[in-house]
Structures are given as C-alpha cells and as structure tokens.
Scaffold this motif. Sequence first.
Motif, mmCIF file in Angstrom:
data_model
loop_
_atom_site.group_PDB
_atom_site.id
_atom_site.type_symbol
_atom_site.label_atom_id
_atom_site.label_comp_id
_atom_site.label_asym_id
_atom_site.label_seq_id
_atom_site.Cartn_x
_atom_site.Cartn_y
_atom_site.Cartn_z
ATOM 1 N N VAL A 1 -9.296 -3.853 3.124
ATOM 2 C CA VAL A 1 -8.526 -3.174 2.081
ATOM 3 C C VAL A 1 -9.260 -3.256 0.748
ATOM 4 O O VAL A 1 -9.212 -2.330 -0.067
ATOM 5 C CB VAL A 1 -7.110 -3.777 2.004
ATOM 6 C CG1 VAL A 1 -6.358 -3.219 0.818
ATOM 7 C CG2 VAL A 1 -6.372 -3.475 3.286
ATOM 8 N N GLY A 31 -6.670 2.740 3.523
ATOM 9 C CA GLY A 31 -5.812 1.570 3.355
ATOM 10 C C GLY A 31 -4.583 1.669 4.245
ATOM 11 O O GLY A 31 -4.190 0.690 4.899
ATOM 12 N N ILE A 62 0.838 -1.198 0.000
ATOM 13 C CA ILE A 62 0.000 0.000 0.000
ATOM 14 C C ILE A 62 0.874 1.249 0.000
ATOM 15 O O ILE A 62 0.640 2.199 -0.759
ATOM 16 C CB ILE A 62 -0.952 -0.026 1.207
ATOM 17 C CG1 ILE A 62 -1.937 -1.174 1.029
ATOM 18 C CG2 ILE A 62 -1.686 1.284 1.345
ATOM 19 C CD1 ILE A 62 -2.832 -1.414 2.202
#
Lengths: 506, 170, 496
Positions: free
Chosen positions: C129, C88, C50
């Motif tokens: 997510v 996220g 991420i």
Amino acid sequence: MIDQAPAIVLLAPFLTAVLVVLVGMKYERACFPLVLLGLSFSVAAAVQTILQVVEAGTLRYYMGGWPPPFGIEFRIDGLNALVALTVSTVALISAVYSKNRVPEENGDKISIYYTLLLLVVTGLLGMVLTGDAFNLYVLLEVSALTSYALIAMGTRRATVAAFKYAIIGTIGASFYLLGVGYLYIKTGSLNMFDIHEVLVAEDLHRSTTVLVAFILITVGVWIKMAFFPLHAWLPNSYTFAPTTTSCLLGPLVTKVMVYVMIRMMLTVFDPVYTFVQLNWGDIVVWMAVIAILVGSLSALAQTDLRRMLAFLIVAEVGYMVGGVWLANTAGLVGAIYHLIADVFMTLCVFLFAGIVFAKTGKREITATHGLFAKMPLTMAGLAVGALSLIGIPPTAGFFSKWYLIQGGMASGHWGYVVALLISSLAMAVLFFRIFEYALFGVKPAEGHGDHHAGDQGKFSEASASILLPLMGTASLVLLIGIFNQSIVSIITDFLVQFNLADPMFR
Amino acid sequence: MELLKAIVGGMNYWIFIILMMIGLYAMITKNNLVKKLIGMSIFQTSILLFFISLAVKEGATIPILHHDQAHAKQGDHGEGGKHSDPSHKGKEAASAIEEGKEKPSVSHAGSSKIDPDRFTNPLPHVLMLTAIVVGVSTLGVALSITQKLYTEFGTIEENEILDQLKSGDD
Amino acid sequence: MTPPAIISITPVLASLVSLLAVIPIILLGRRSNLREGTSFVAGIVKFGLIASMLPTIMAGSTIEYTLWEIIPNLAIAFRVDALGMIFGLVASSLWIITTLYSIGYMRGLKEHAQTRFFSYFAVSLAATVGVAFAANLFTLFLFYEMLSLATYPLVTHHQDKEARSGGRTYLTYLLTASILFVLPSLIYIFIKTGGGLDFVAGGFLEGRIGGTEALVLLLLLTFGFAKAGIMPLHSWLPAAMVAPTPVSALLHAVAVVKVGVFCILRVYSGVFGIEFLSDLNLGVIVTWIAAFTVVVSSLIALTQDNLKRRLAFSTIGQLSYIVLGMALLTPKGVTGSMMHIAMHAWGKITLFFCAGAIFQATGKKYISEMVGIGKRMPVTMAAFFIGSLSVIGIPLAGGFWSKIYLLWGTVEDGQYAMLAVLLISSLLNAAYFFPIAFRAFFCKPEDSLFEAKVEEAHPCAVVALSLTAVVTMFLFIYPEPFFALADAAAQHLMNL
C-alpha cells in the motif's frame, strides 16, 4: 564546567585510565563501573560540545589557557564535533559489550585491558579534537601503541598480526611526522589553522617542499587507514584480536584516520590546493574504485566471519577516500556522513560476530547456522547492520550511498558509481549468505508439521550485556538514517566555508 | 658540479635519507624480528635527526634568556584565549621562542628587542623530546610483543613463525 | 480544473496499520485464533481506510500527506490518486480474503512458524500500500525495497533446500535489478532535476534530459523494477513458487508483481510523461519488449506440468499486457492497462487459491495428476474455470473488459501488430487453461484419478476461493468502480 566540555571529552577517559590502573590493582570489580562512568562523561561532554557548535559555530578551546600558536588549540567545528561524539559513543557501547567478554577472553588482565581501552579512546578522541599537527602525531601513536597491545591480547595469530601492525603502523606514523616536519620548515608553525594561513598568505602552495609534505602526510595517513594497497596489516589484526578489541578498533581506527585525511586536505592544505592545483582527483578515485572492488570481492572469499568484516572495512575506506577526492559537496557530504554511519554499521556487524563467538565459540560464518530460531533479536540486530551496509532504505547506509553516488555522478566518475553499486551487491551476497545459514540451520522435518512448540525450547538469546549494545547500535543505525538531515546539515554548514560549488572544482 | 653542490649543501638531509632507507630496508627484509625492530629504531631516529637539523642556525646559541631580556618584552598577544593570563611568566618564554622561528612570517606578537638569529630554534628539540619518548614506547611495546611471540612460538625468526602458523591450526 | 488536494494522514495510516498489526500478531503468537483475528481486523481497517478515501478520489481530487524531508528537496510523502486507488483497493480487499484462505491452508497443512508467516504477510501489505500511495519516486523505491525483503522469509517459508534456492533466485533478481538499475537512475534524475521526484501528471523530465538519456533511463527503470517480470528478468517468479500457496496467491499474483508493473506505470506517467514518451517515440520499444514477453511466456506456460509454475508463467505474460497497454500511450490502452491490474488480480488469485486448495486436499501439484479432479472438488474446479475465463478474457468474467480496452487501444493507435500479439496470446491462454478444467470435469470415468466422492479442502479455503470467483464474475456485470477509476486516471495522466 560547560566551558570545559571539549577538554572533558578527552580528559574523562584519560583520567579514568589512570584511575583504573590504580584501583584495578586491588579491586578488579571496580574497573568496569569506572570505565562506564568515564566514557559516559565523555559522551555527555561530546553532546554538550556539539550542541554548542551547532548553536554558536566554531568553538575554540585553548588547552591550559595557552593561546595558539604556542599552546595547543582545540578548534571544534561541525566536523570534529560529530566525529568526536561518534567516537565516544562507540567507545561507550563497546565498553558495555566488554563487561562479560573481557573476563572471559582475558580474565587475567582485566584492569590492563580497560586501561588500554581507555587510552585508545583518549588517543582517538585527541586526534579528532586537536588543532595541532604535532600533537596529532603524539596522539596517533598513543592510540596506535595501545591498539597493538590490545590486538596482541588475542590468539597467537593475533600476536603475529600485532607485530606486523606495529611495524607498518610505525612507518605510517613516521611518514606523517616527516610530512609535518616539512610543513614546519616552510611555515614555522604547527597549529593547523596557522599553517593554513601561512600557506595561503605567502603563496607557498607552489613550493616543492609543501608538495612533499602533502605526499608524506597523505601516504602516512593512508597506511594507517588501510587504504588499498596499504591494507596488509588490517585483516589479521581484527580477525584474531579479542572480540572486545575488534568491536572497539574495527569501527573506529580507520574512520578516525579518514577524518585526519579530510582535516589535512581541507583545513591544513587548502581544497584549492588539494583538488585544483594538484589535480589528482581522478587517480585517487580510481585507486578508491580498486580498493572498493578488491575489498568487497576479497570479503566474498572469506570463511571466517570477522575476516570477512575486516575486508569490508577495506572496501568502506575506499568509499570514503573516493568520496572525498570527488571534490564536490555531495561527495564530501557523502564521505563524512558515511564516516559516521559506517562506524555504527561496522560496530553492529562486529558486535554480531562477537556475540556469535561468545555463544558458539566459533569464528566461521557457518557458526550462524540456525540462529534465526535461537537468537531472533541478535539476528534482527545483524539484519539492520547488514541492510545498512548493503544500502537499503531507510538505514543509514542507504543515505551515505545516495550522497556518494550523487557526488560520483555530479563529477562524472562513472567508475566510482559502478564500483559502489557492485560493492552493494557483493555485500548483499555476503549477508544473505549469513541469513541463509541462520534461517536454514535447523531444518524442520520436510518443511511441514507444526514445530511451533519445539521452537520455544531452543530459544537462547545472548546475555543482556552483549545483546543490549547490539540493539542500541542497530537502533542508532536506523535513527542516523531516518534523521540524516540533521547530521547532513551540520556537515554542509562545515563545508560551506570551502566554497566547493565554485566552478573551478569541476 | 650541480650535483655535488646539491649533495654537500643538503648534507644533513642526505644523511637522514640514507639512515631512513637503511631502517626501512631492515624492517622489510630482515627475517629476525629483533633486527626488524632495530631497523624501526633507525628509521625513527633518522626523523629525529631531520627535525633537529632544522633547528640549527649558524653561530646561534641555546635559547635561554637573561632575566632583563625577558622583562623587556611585555607585549600582549593578539588573540587572547579564554583562560589566558598575560602576566604569566611561561608565556613570555613562549613568545620568545616564537621569535626564534626561522620564518616569523605571520606576526603573532608585538615588537621585540631579541634578535632571533642569535638563538637556535628550541621548538624542534622540544618536539623531538616527545618523539623520542614515543619512539621508545613503540620499541617497548614491539619488544614485548616479540617476547610474547617467543613464548608462543619458541622462535623469533619470521619464516619459522609463519611456517608454524601454516602447518598447525590456531 | 481539478479540485485542490486534500491534506490528510489517512494514506499513511492505511499503509502503517498492517505494520502495526505485526506487534499484536507476534505477541499473540501462541493463540492462533486471536492472532488471525488481528490479521482480519487489520485487513478490514486497512480496507476501510482506503475505501473511505474513494469518494474524494472519485470526485477528482487527491489526498496528500508529507511525512518529512529526508534528503534536501526529497521527502517521504504520500499521495493518493485514481491509479494508486485502484491498486490500493485491490491489494487491501484481497488481503482480507487471503487471510481467510491462509487460515484454511496453513491449518489444513499444519504448517510450522505460522506467526512468522502472518507477521511478514502484514509487513508486505504495508509495503504494497505504501507503493500504491507513494507521492514520489523515492518513497516508491523505499517501499519497493521493503517489499522485496519482507517477502523473502515468506518465499523461503519451508526452509528446505528448494526454498533456499528459490529464495536465493528471488532476491538475486529483485535486489540486483533495483540496486544496479533503479537506484542510479533515481539519483541521476535527482541530479538532473535538482530534487522533487514528485510524480506529476505529464511527467517532469521533459526538457530536462535528452533523447538518448531518456531511452537509457526508460530501459533501466523498466527492467529495474524486476517485480514486473519482463523477460529476461522473469525467472524469479517461477522460482518464488516454492512459497506456500497463499503467498503465491496474494504476493505473486497480486501484491509483488503488481507493484512491479505499478511502478512502471507510475514512472511512465508521472516521471517521463506520456506526451514526452510519445514525442520521442519510446513507447514502441517498450511495446515490443512487452509483446515478446507476452508471447514467449504463454508458450512456456504451455509446457509446464506443475500447476503453480504454469500459473506463474501466465502471470508473467499478463503483467506484460499491463506494461504493453501503458506503452501504447493511448487513452484506451492506458485505461485498459489500469483495469487489467484489478481484473487480472481477481482472476489470478482465484486460480492460485484453487491450486493451493487442490494441493492441500490431495497433495497434487502436477496437472497430469489432476485428471477427473472435478468430481472430487467441484466447487474448486468451477472457481478455477471462472478464473481461467477472466485471465483469458472471455465474457462472463471481469478480464473481458480490460482486454477489450487493451485491444481497443491498439486499434486506436493503429498498431495492428500488437493487436495480433494480444489475440494470439489470448488463444494461447485458452490453450493452457481450458484443458485443465476440461479434463477435470469431462474425462472418461476410467481415466479419472479420483473417486467420485466430493471432498473439498478446508472450508475457509473454499469460502475464500468461491468469494473471489464470484467477485470475478460480478466484475463482468459491474466493472464500474474500477472502470471509473481507471478512466479518471487515464484522463488525468493524458491531460485530457
């Protein structure tokens, strides 16, 4: 060989049935492998057929080489090909399941059981494939007679249920036969496609005789598919039959009848006739709404696992009848896709019920106590089937509900939409009740303390021959959901010919 | 008058409707399982009669062709099947039957010298032969279920069976 | 203009990595060190994936990936933008810390079925997510449902009567709302627009539906995402507090509840469009609904003696802050609302960690039993104090910045009633948090229920909660990453 695929779909189980009777007299152990072989042939041929249909469009096969309208024609389009593949696959799966269960539940009648199983499958496949209205009646009775016998092999309650089923089933089939007679008076033909041509060409749709034929056929088929309030035969039959029987019949019989209804409405009578001219859509969809609600709510009241599932079938039939009568593409796609998806999800939950019965000898829902710890794989299988019935993505049930709701909204049937949603919730309650039993059955002392070592000892999964079918079905439910596009495209290709987007269907 | 005409004109239909209702009545109301099955038989028979009565034509005879008659017709069928073999004998008979239909509306075969009005329609007979077989098998299965019920419950009265089920566990 | 979108499979991997981690977790079930090691590795990989997308997003671009079309015109697709990035980042970074904490907590209490616990935890994170990076409403719904189901075994982890009824309430609320409200709205929107459902800055409903329809859909979707805990659909959250504390901490202070508000933010900004909503003047209705929840939940929190329940009601209130900020439909309000996702997450997880640490070390659940606990567990209670500061919105903790922006948003829009609501609520927050910390440290010695000997919880747990407390303070000094993202997202969504 490949040209004959449509016939092999049907003949493989039929010939095996004959073989099983003969061989079974002497070598009972040979029955199961034979059944497996025959049904595998059937599945393979069905796969071949559907590939041909997808590739080359509608397939016409003349039984024995006799051209229609004299001979019996198999005209296989996307719809039958899909349903036939579904039926033969389910037959194969439930046959695998029956390997150990038949000797256990009907040990003295193994060869008879398998013969009947194959004949039911023959009848069902025949109904799906045939293009001849009278032939369909005969095959309907073939499958019905054998299923009475299969059900009567259960407990003594099952015998009573089988008798009731026989009486009601005969009435249904007779109605259908009578309807075909009326059609024959008017059109002079028994070939479905021929009847349709004559009806359209001679503008017979205004005739009262045709109307009576339509009503008789529809009611007959409704009786056979247990459309509420004509469902009285179903719950007890599937509850008390041997588990092998309910795994085979529960998913298939009603769905094949839904197929017959769709075939009759679209192919024999014209959609313009059934949807526009008669204009019963509203009434029938409301009947479906009642069926859905009654089915789901009655299921809530059951304590017997299989009886609960039987009432779910009643609700699911309501889904499909309603979806068809919404008279728009989304509704029909939903109904047909649901037909296929529902076969597998119902099979999934019936297999689960069978496994629970096999392991515990109990029929009640409470028998699932503590199964998460003992049989995690079985519970995983149930979870997939249950989530699909509830309609959680990405299982198959979600997508069928998606299309059905879409159809309901498109034609403004909000009652139907609400009924679908309420039924989803009812199913959620039903299955989470089971999950709760399964999860909380064995209570770890006060919730704390390391029970990890203890868990392993209690672990006792069912034997492979009854577990594998469940696993297979569960993965099929997932696959059908994830790859719903390919199935839906076959269905939409089939529906294109009826031009349902025409504004007159509104 | 109108009513009378309707009744007399469709005599066969009325009779089969009456038979059907008798059968249905027996199936629903009779307490004895065998009587139910008798009702079922009557019900099925009424449908057989209905089909047979469809085939009848005034002054027509049984549809058996002489050899020369059959030979006169050698037309080809519009839609030859994958495995069709036009010279097959049986097929000609089949097309002759086709001619005998009450409404040969969509023509499936070429012209013919046979006058369909002289023959009764054999197709319903053939169909009913099958239906009779089906009916007999249904009756057979149902009777054997009844027998099983008798050995299990010791009675074939429906209410007694239901009472036993209600009182005793399964 | 915005740079073109980048096609990359990274967002899919970021979601899937924890799902895949389930397999080794189950296989390594008997060797707990390796098993937790796997959790850690998965968490770090997830965070790394991420974070690797952060520069691209910061540059104003987006990352997209379409898996496949599952229904005509409707695909399972991923798209990372600034809003998704905030969420996220928060979720994945906190997963790592929570894993650390879980080890301490679960081992400290010798909980049963730890393998199941860690597996479902990983599944939940995959779903979280997935929601953060969903490119359309359908994908969002898919992961939303997955999260509801995956957290059920976590909520009912103790498998006793209380867990059972808690789990039942939990699922009843979440599933009922999503099936009855969200699913039909989804299909209705699908019919009206003929497909897509892709989130677009500025929304795609404008001109497609009328005012009444918009109002109904807005309400259905606002309440349908019941994970946001807007009253009256909030009761599941206190009920879910029967779960082990790491679950309450990560899932019911961060992942699950934030998924709820995140979905609402997405729907407001990406489906309706801020402009459309303000044209129809629909924001006001939502602000009042949220304001009601903010005040009432704070009042209820005051009355709770069970620490976790008090935290739960506090969470309900704070979630509505986020919804309220969004519904102001002003740039500052939206920015503040997005920042609050991150700031509240760090603050609240600290508080939950502390509650869990107290329970693990002393077995105490009720606030009235915690008088003088500051002497026994000074680190924990200090962290608790910092967490409270952040949630209340007092300087020295990150929560200050988001609250300032929210207040600024109300002023910007001239909604002084909302300004008053936020201020009153902050006072209430202080009223239900400060006494706990105060009595823990500054009670009279004779009232203290604990001996003065320092005895903290399992070291893993203490490290974890100190870490989050430090980050909470750090975010006051350096709110930059979240601020920049929130600002970028707000700019983008408001079409500024």
